[in-house]
Design a protein around this motif. Structure first.
Motif: not given
Length: 234
Positions: A137-141
């Protein structure tokens, strides 16, 4: 169990994978300038081995970028054409997420910093963390950034990360100064491969994230803000 075809041409690697009745079949070949010649035969080969047609599938996933502008466009266009002809919903998947998922599959990594060489002195970069469902899962961008800017602004001093991708290979010396507790290289993962797209696409399909063909767009990232969105930066 959903049946999904996945394809990616966003980097030097060209790959396709088919998830059918819980089994994953894979084709891949490093061919920087031959994606248009190789991807459709890969798809045909997979369908033939499985003994099915495109219309037997539930959805079609594709690497939506970031990566080579030409490669991303090729992959998106071919995926859209196949999905339109078979009346299939589509699942756009980040190439950085695909790489992060590969780090989990091959190295049991839970915190990952994938990076793709974006040329012009920059890298495509993101931070990913494994969720409870086993999906990165993406953290931030996602961002495009120079190695120097990343090192100057990234701040995760208590975290340990796995690293992978051509960005780390190209800028290894500069990125070694990143402000983290420890960096561990994932051997054998330079590019995204469709095998690792399957896990993400399957989860996205189950969670209702499939989109219509006309809404399946490439993501180039270069237009986004970079260091101001870095994890750990206030």
């Amino acid at each position: 169990m959903s049946n999904i075809l996945a394809l990616d041409t966003s980097t030097e690697n060209c790959s396709a994978a088919l998830s059918i009745n819980g089994e994953v079949l894979v084709r891949e070949f490093v061919s920087p300038r031959e994606h248009t010649k190789r991807i459709l035969p890969m798809v045909d080969s997979l369908l033939s081995e499985a003994g099915i047609k495109l219309t037997d599938l539930d959805a079609l996933a594709f690497g939506r970028g970031p990566g080579s502008f030409t490669g991303v466009r090729i992959g998106t266009g071919i995926a859209q054409g196949l999905a339109f002809g078979a009346d299939l919903p589509m699942l756009p998947v980040s190439t950085l997420a695909i790489m992060a998922q590969g780090a989990h599959r091959l190295h049991n990594a839970t915190d990952v910093l994938p990076a793709i060489d974006a040329r012009m002195g920059e890298i495509y970069f993101a931070q990913y963390q494994l969720n409870d469902a086993g999906i990165m899962t993406l953290v931030g961008n996602e961002m495009v950034i120079t190695a120097a800017e990343l090192v100057a602004n990234y701040n995760q001093p208590e975290r340990e990360f796995y690293t992978l991708g051509t960005g780390w290979e190209t800028y290894a010396e500069q990125l070694a100064g990143l402000n983290v507790s420890q960096l561990t290289a994932c051997e054998g993962i330079q590019f995204p491969i469709s095998h690792d797209m399957i896990a993400i696409a399957t989860a996205d399909f189950a969670n209702g994230k499939a989109v219509a063909v006309e809404d399946a767009m490439p993501v180039y990232v270069r237009d986004t803000v970079t260091w101001k969105k870095l994890p750990g930066r206030e």
